[in-house]
Design a protein around this motif. Sequence first.
Motif, PDB file in Angstrom:
ATOM      1  N   MET A  89      12.527   9.517  -6.664  1.00  0.00           N
ATOM      2  CA  MET A  89      11.814   8.447  -7.340  1.00  0.00           C
ATOM      3  C   MET A  89      12.765   7.423  -7.931  1.00  0.00           C
ATOM      4  SD  MET A  89       8.851   9.020  -6.527  1.00  0.00           S
ATOM      5  CE  MET A  89       8.088   7.662  -7.436  1.00  0.00           C
ATOM      6  N   SER A  90      13.954   7.850  -8.322  1.00  0.00           N
ATOM      7  CA  SER A  90      14.948   6.893  -8.799  1.00  0.00           C
ATOM      8  C   SER A  90      15.332   5.926  -7.688  1.00  0.00           C
ATOM      9  CB  SER A  90      16.187   7.650  -9.300  1.00  0.00           C
ATOM     10  OG  SER A  90      17.198   6.741  -9.692  1.00  0.00           O
ATOM     11  N   VAL A  91      15.611   6.456  -6.501  1.00  0.00           N
ATOM     12  CA  VAL A  91      15.939   5.614  -5.352  1.00  0.00           C
ATOM     13  C   VAL A  91      14.751   4.730  -4.975  1.00  0.00           C
ATOM     14  CG1 VAL A  91      16.527   5.647  -2.892  1.00  0.00           C
ATOM     15  CG2 VAL A  91      17.649   7.245  -4.467  1.00  0.00           C
ATOM     16  N   PHE A  92      13.569   5.298  -5.006  1.00  0.00           N
ATOM     17  CA  PHE A  92      12.341   4.567  -4.681  1.00  0.00           C
ATOM     18  C   PHE A  92      12.170   3.355  -5.592  1.00  0.00           C
ATOM     19  CE2 PHE A  92       7.829   4.166  -6.024  1.00  0.00           C
ATOM     20  CZ  PHE A  92       7.256   3.700  -4.857  1.00  0.00           C
TER      21      PHE A  92
ATOM     22  N   ALA B 121       0.827  -1.207   0.000  1.00  0.00           N
ATOM     23  CA  ALA B 121       0.000   0.000   0.000  1.00  0.00           C
ATOM     24  C   ALA B 121       0.861   1.257   0.000  1.00  0.00           C
ATOM     25  CB  ALA B 121      -0.934  -0.013   1.208  1.00  0.00           C
ATOM     26  N   GLN B 122       1.950   1.248   0.762  1.00  0.00           N
ATOM     27  CA  GLN B 122       2.819   2.424   0.817  1.00  0.00           C
ATOM     28  C   GLN B 122       3.483   2.692  -0.522  1.00  0.00           C
ATOM     29  OE1 GLN B 122       4.994   0.917   4.240  1.00  0.00           O
ATOM     30  NE2 GLN B 122       4.245   2.618   5.501  1.00  0.00           N
ATOM     31  N   VAL B 123       3.929   1.642  -1.189  1.00  0.00           N
ATOM     32  CA  VAL B 123       4.501   1.790  -2.528  1.00  0.00           C
ATOM     33  C   VAL B 123       3.470   2.394  -3.477  1.00  0.00           C
ATOM     34  CG1 VAL B 123       5.255   0.479  -4.562  1.00  0.00           C
ATOM     35  CG2 VAL B 123       6.254  -0.001  -2.323  1.00  0.00           C
ATOM     36  N   SER B 124       2.262   1.873  -3.441  1.00  0.00           N
ATOM     37  CA  SER B 124       1.208   2.339  -4.341  1.00  0.00           C
ATOM     38  C   SER B 124       0.895   3.813  -4.112  1.00  0.00           C
ATOM     39  CB  SER B 124      -0.056   1.499  -4.133  1.00  0.00           C
ATOM     40  OG  SER B 124       0.196   0.127  -4.380  1.00  0.00           O
ATOM     41  N   PHE B 125       0.737   4.206  -2.853  1.00  0.00           N
ATOM     42  CA  PHE B 125       0.392   5.590  -2.541  1.00  0.00           C
ATOM     43  C   PHE B 125       1.538   6.542  -2.854  1.00  0.00           C
ATOM     44  CE2 PHE B 125      -2.737   3.934   0.874  1.00  0.00           C
ATOM     45  CZ  PHE B 125      -3.724   3.779  -0.090  1.00  0.00           C
ATOM     46  N   ALA B 126       2.772   6.079  -2.669  1.00  0.00           N
ATOM     47  CA  ALA B 126       3.916   6.923  -3.010  1.00  0.00           C
ATOM     48  C   ALA B 126       3.937   7.219  -4.507  1.00  0.00           C
ATOM     49  CB  ALA B 126       5.218   6.254  -2.575  1.00  0.00           C
ATOM     50  N   GLY B 127       3.583   6.226  -5.315  1.00  0.00           N
ATOM     51  CA  GLY B 127       3.495   6.449  -6.752  1.00  0.00           C
ATOM     52  C   GLY B 127       2.478   7.515  -7.096  1.00  0.00           C
ATOM     53  N   VAL B 128       1.339   7.493  -6.409  1.00  0.00           N
ATOM     54  CA  VAL B 128       0.312   8.506  -6.634  1.00  0.00           C
ATOM     55  C   VAL B 128       0.826   9.889  -6.249  1.00  0.00           C
ATOM     56  CG1 VAL B 128      -1.984   9.308  -5.947  1.00  0.00           C
ATOM     57  CG2 VAL B 128      -1.578   6.877  -6.321  1.00  0.00           C
TER      58      VAL B 128
ATOM     59  N   VAL C 178      11.594  -0.623   2.060  1.00  0.00           N
ATOM     60  CA  VAL C 178      10.513  -0.230   1.159  1.00  0.00           C
ATOM     61  C   VAL C 178       9.644   0.844   1.817  1.00  0.00           C
ATOM     62  CG1 VAL C 178       8.383  -1.013   0.046  1.00  0.00           C
ATOM     63  CG2 VAL C 178      10.466  -2.392  -0.127  1.00  0.00           C
ATOM     64  N   THR C 179       9.301   0.626   3.086  1.00  0.00           N
ATOM     65  CA  THR C 179       8.507   1.614   3.809  1.00  0.00           C
ATOM     66  C   THR C 179       9.231   2.952   3.871  1.00  0.00           C
ATOM     67  OG1 THR C 179       7.294   0.010   5.159  1.00  0.00           O
ATOM     68  CG2 THR C 179       7.587   2.211   6.089  1.00  0.00           C
ATOM     69  N   ALA C 180      10.509   2.920   4.220  1.00  0.00           N
ATOM     70  CA  ALA C 180      11.278   4.159   4.364  1.00  0.00           C
ATOM     71  C   ALA C 180      11.376   4.914   3.041  1.00  0.00           C
ATOM     72  CB  ALA C 180      12.669   3.844   4.896  1.00  0.00           C
ATOM     73  N   LYS C 181      11.654   4.213   1.954  1.00  0.00           N
ATOM     74  CA  LYS C 181      11.809   4.883   0.660  1.00  0.00           C
ATOM     75  C   LYS C 181      10.460   5.371   0.124  1.00  0.00           C
ATOM     76  CE  LYS C 181      16.271   4.453   0.315  1.00  0.00           C
ATOM     77  NZ  LYS C 181      16.542   3.800   1.622  1.00  0.00           N
TER      78      LYS C 181
ATOM     79  N   ALA D 110       9.789   8.523   2.111  1.00  0.00           N
ATOM     80  CA  ALA D 110      10.710   9.565   1.655  1.00  0.00           C
ATOM     81  C   ALA D 110      10.274  10.137   0.310  1.00  0.00           C
ATOM     82  CB  ALA D 110      12.130   8.996   1.554  1.00  0.00           C
ATOM     83  N   ALA D 111       9.841   9.270  -0.597  1.00  0.00           N
ATOM     84  CA  ALA D 111       9.380   9.737  -1.904  1.00  0.00           C
ATOM     85  C   ALA D 111       8.147  10.623  -1.754  1.00  0.00           C
ATOM     86  CB  ALA D 111       9.071   8.545  -2.800  1.00  0.00           C
ATOM     87  N   ALA D 112       7.203  10.204  -0.913  1.00  0.00           N
ATOM     88  CA  ALA D 112       5.999  11.000  -0.690  1.00  0.00           C
ATOM     89  C   ALA D 112       6.336  12.335  -0.035  1.00  0.00           C
ATOM     90  CB  ALA D 112       5.005  10.222   0.166  1.00  0.00           C
ATOM     91  N   ASN D 113       7.270  12.332   0.908  1.00  0.00           N
ATOM     92  CA  ASN D 113       7.671  13.579   1.556  1.00  0.00           C
ATOM     93  C   ASN D 113       8.318  14.534   0.568  1.00  0.00           C
ATOM     94  OD1 ASN D 113       6.738  12.857   4.085  1.00  0.00           O
ATOM     95  ND2 ASN D 113       8.709  12.125   4.828  1.00  0.00           N
ATOM     96  N   THR D 114       9.117  14.005  -0.344  1.00  0.00           N
ATOM     97  CA  THR D 114       9.727  14.849  -1.371  1.00  0.00           C
ATOM     98  C   THR D 114       8.662  15.430  -2.285  1.00  0.00           C
ATOM     99  OG1 THR D 114      11.755  13.527  -1.329  1.00  0.00           O
ATOM    100  CG2 THR D 114      11.393  14.909  -3.254  1.00  0.00           C
ATOM    101  N   ALA D 115       7.694  14.601  -2.674  1.00  0.00           N
ATOM    102  CA  ALA D 115       6.591  15.093  -3.509  1.00  0.00           C
ATOM    103  C   ALA D 115       5.837  16.215  -2.802  1.00  0.00           C
ATOM    104  CB  ALA D 115       5.646  13.934  -3.841  1.00  0.00           C
ATOM    105  N   LEU D 116       5.528  15.998  -1.531  1.00  0.00           N
ATOM    106  CA  LEU D 116       4.800  17.010  -0.760  1.00  0.00           C
ATOM    107  C   LEU D 116       5.620  18.291  -0.632  1.00  0.00           C
ATOM    108  CD1 LEU D 116       2.348  17.789   0.975  1.00  0.00           C
ATOM    109  CD2 LEU D 116       3.507  16.716   2.922  1.00  0.00           C
TER     110      LEU D 116
END
Length: 356
Positions: free
Chosen positions: A275-278, A228-235, A303-306, A309-315
Amino acid sequence: MLFTNQQLRTIREHALSMDKERQITQEVLDILYDHRLFHLFVPDELEGRMTPLPEATRIFQESARIDGNLGWLVTIGAGGGFFAAMMNPEVSRGVFAYREAVIAGSGMPSGTATRVEGGYVVNGSWRYCSGSTYATTYTANAVIEPAPNRNDAVSSSAPGESEIRSFILNPEQIDILADWNAFGLRATGSHTISAVDAFVPDDMTFLLTETKGYERETIYRYPFLPFAQVSFAGVAAGIAEHFLEAAEVLAVQRGSSSYVIGKLEECKAALEQAMSVFYVTVEKSWEELLRVGGLSAETEAEVTAKSIAAANTALSCGQQLFPLLGLSAAMEDAEVNRCWRDLQTACSHALLRNFS
């Protein structure tokens, strides 16, 4: 490319009205049905288009880049396919094996169920059920109330713990309270659903810890929380990309200063790097799953951490740039405003927040 040029134009043309009217249009839904985007994690034999998680996440990101509501609904709708392995195979076929099939529901056990002959009677209400207005099936978790005679009760829970079971409900058993009044992701129909004395037969219930079919499908072995975290980070990343595109258009139109343009380029670079790291992390986790059949605790944590982190960068892209874009960006009809609101809302999800 996920969609044709005409489909892209249709979605973007409908985006403002969907935001204003708080409802996805039938034209956009038909595009999703035609591409079977709600079936990305449904076995092919159930009219699905089973997709590896890294590829599906890129689809979520691309969908969200086109429109935040679209990305969120594709992600949530596709996620419902996870339950195909937990249902009896014949039930899964009835739930999933047709073009418009999509699940809406909630993982919170905010209902109760009483054991009766042949099944359960379910009562309760469940918040934030994205896609509630067009779902063909609803799933909800409920706490099993103790049977009058515990010796006659069949329980899967440990002594002293409440048993929680998932229930499959038909649209006629559900009432929708149109209470999704968030300022972003307005068209997701993430309303509260409720059921009153709904009878659910035994075979229309399942446990989140029990697999009943399709064991060969890799996705069903991926742990649900990081999934779920991977999916939401992609969004979140897709919405941020759209925000940056709209911000750049506005900045050029306004003749913004070199400081604003520089900040825009910084945000682009930061998001691309995150996103590259993610995706490296997600790909490695998928390879591990294929190789050994599961994920180590260390891999899950990474996976959770990345993802966070990706979502935080997006925000952060929205938080840094939005105040620099002037009053034009404050108008609700502005494309950049819709993206900013959607980004704030998506990143408010509990699975993307880090309080450490």
